[in-house]
Motif scaffolding. Structure first.
Motif, PDB file in Angstrom:
ATOM      1  N   UNK A  52       0.795  -1.225   0.000  1.00 32.71           N
ATOM      2  CA  UNK A  52       0.000   0.000   0.000  1.00 32.71           C
ATOM      3  C   UNK A  52       0.830   1.278   0.000  1.00 32.71           C
ATOM      4  N   UNK A  53       2.134   1.149  -0.119  1.00 35.00           N
ATOM      5  CA  UNK A  53       3.005   2.323  -0.157  1.00 35.00           C
ATOM      6  C   UNK A  53       4.284   1.948  -0.895  1.00 35.00           C
ATOM      7  N   UNK A  54       4.877   2.881  -1.638  1.00 38.26           N
ATOM      8  CA  UNK A  54       6.070   2.552  -2.401  1.00 38.26           C
ATOM      9  C   UNK A  54       7.297   2.326  -1.526  1.00 38.26           C
ATOM     10  N   UNK A  55       8.308   1.702  -2.107  1.00 34.37           N
ATOM     11  CA  UNK A  55       9.547   1.354  -1.423  1.00 34.37           C
ATOM     12  C   UNK A  55      10.155   2.553  -0.697  1.00 34.37           C
ATOM     13  N   UNK A  56      10.279   3.670  -1.399  1.00 36.10           N
ATOM     14  CA  UNK A  56      10.958   4.838  -0.802  1.00 36.10           C
ATOM     15  C   UNK A  56      10.279   5.292   0.474  1.00 36.10           C
TER      16      UNK A  56
END
Length: 468
Positions: A52-56
């Protein structure tokens, strides 16, 4: 699927590791991790859920706390990794990309040899990377252990193992997935995607060969096991999965897609008003088609990306279909009363493309001609986790062929591979009618292979023709 990035540097490597790993976010949707090592602080590792959220976003805090001159990172579509393992080899971190088809047989053999155990993940599965580590630990040294793993695993296995001495990089014995090497002053890196290190100041060195095992240190890359002569690199890397700015075996992904689209145009006879690609992987194929045919390229629908990153794609197929539909926004002025030729990278289940076609008709399109950039998929992949489908009946080709079989037809799959047979023509016609396309014409296997520009004996084409 999944991707990985490894760095061995004389100075701190965490900045390069963070961004190099992030550049693999298109290859996985569920888990990501980084592990680092320094003489002063030893090992440090972080794993996060990236559904639900990008790697960064998930690793922003970790990157400010981690320190090390050796590091490996990964994006994974399934199992949490990298794993930290303590064995008679010492402590090491390991990450893998591949598919193990004989998991149960390997586990049974390991149990028979001693009192081994594995941690079950939710759903009862065994972490494939943990299983690879257990196999490696059966031998007296890491290199022999890696070779043993690649020997007994049915499927494919590319891996990185990080020890205090350096990073062991091992490409699958048939080279089904890539390992690229880069260098800059004071550092070397290994990467699934060759573009991932370019903006970090690294220059390309070479790619590991099939079955090659090398050790990466800040001073260089040294081959420990020479590559084999036979290769079966996955052709789908160019057609779909690879990032446009990457290259494999020296062949640019973006350039291959232009050539692939041009081949489609050379064999086509329809005269649509515009040519379009299904964002994102169909776009380059459509550019190639438009350039060769002279028919204008257009974008009749736009993918809404600001809040819908690639990493937010559920594993449940019905949810994937819904989200894929919600991402696409129509541009009615480019659709109304137009004859459209639409190129997608492939047709798997057909659900999303049927919904896209219906959505174009509802937006006023007169015709929707579909041109997949690869041949009909007839076999489920045995070598890579491109899809975790439980049955080949998920493929629309196999469902259509099953219908023919139920009509008391004698079925020989080979006849549905050859595009010059009446059986193939009937299968394609049935698919086109089921999905409500104006016309449907698949890419030919020989044209697709020519677009890559590598000998057919070096390419895996199993999902299209069943050839191992």
């Amino acid at each position: 699927m999944g991707g990985f990035f490894g760095v061995a540097a004389k100075e701190d490597c965490v900045f390069d590791l963070f961004f190099g790993t992030d550049y693999h976010s298109h290859l996985g949707t569920r888990r990501a991790g980084m592990a680092v090592y320094s003489k002063e602080e030893g090992y440090n590792r972080a794993i996060h859920n990236i559904e639900n959220a990008p790697f960064r976003t998930k690793f922003d805090k970790d990157v400010n706390e981690m320190r090390g001159n050796l590091g490996i990172g990964c994006i994974s579509d399934f199992e949490p990794q990298p794993l930290m393992v303590r064995s008679h080899h010492g402590t090491y971190a390991i990450t893998t990309v591949g598919k193990i088809n004989n998991t149960d047989a390997i586990i049974k053999d390991l149990f028979a040899k001693g009192h081994s155990h594995f941690l079950e993940m939710s759903g009862g599965d065994i972490n494939a990377t943990e299983l690879v580590a257990a196999i490696v630990n059966q031998k007296d040294n890491l290199v022999e252990g890696i070779q043993y793993a690649q020997e007994i695993i049915e499927g494919s296995m590319t891996l990185l193992i990080m020890t205090p001495k350096g990073i062991y990089a091992a490409r699958d014995k048939m080279g089904r997935t890539p390992v690229a090497v880069g260098k800059k002053e004071g550092a070397y890196c290994v990467s699934f995607e060759s573009f991932a290190y370019l903006n970090l100041g690294y220059q390309p060195v070479r790619e590991l060969g099939p079955g090659e095992i090398a050790v990466v240190t800040p001073e260089g890359v040294r081959t420990l096991v020479q590559p084999g002569k036979d290769m079966k690199i996955c052709t789908f890397l160019w057609v779909y999965y690879g990032y446009p700015s990457s290259s494999y075996e020296g062949i640019s992904v973006e350039k291959m897609r232009y050539q692939c689209g041009a081949k489609l145009a050379e064999r086509d006879h329809v005269k649509p008003d515009i040519v379009a690609g299904v964002p994102d992987s169909g776009t380059a194929h459509a550019v190639g088609y438009a350039n060769r045919s002279g028919i204008p390229f257009s974008r009749p629908f736009i993918k809404y990306t600001p809040t819908w990153p690639r990493s937010f794609m559920p594993t449940i197929q019905t949810q994937r279909n819904l989200i894929a539909k919600m991402k696409l926004i129509p541009v009615h002025d480019l659709i109304q009363d137009q004859s459209l030729l639409l190129i997608d990278d492939s047709i798997v289940r057909g659900t999303q493309l049927r919904e896209t076609t219906e959505f174009l008709y509802q937006s006023g399109a007169k015709e929707v001609h579909i041109r997949p950039a690869c041949p009909p998929l007839l076999y489920g992949c045995k070598y890579l986790n491109f899809s975790r489908s439980s049955s080949e009946m998920d493929l629309i080709t196999r469902r259509v062929i099953k219908e023919m079989e139920q009509e008391d037809r004698q079925i020989d799959l080979k006849n549905y591979v050859d595009p010059d047979t009446p059986e193939y023509e009937e299968m394609v016609g049935r698919i086109g009618r089921q999905l409500n396309f104006t016309t449907l014409q698949f890419q030919r296997l020989d044209d697709m292979i020519e677009s890559v520009g590598i000998g057919r004996d070096k390419l895996c084409t199993y999902c299209w023709d069943g050839t191992q």
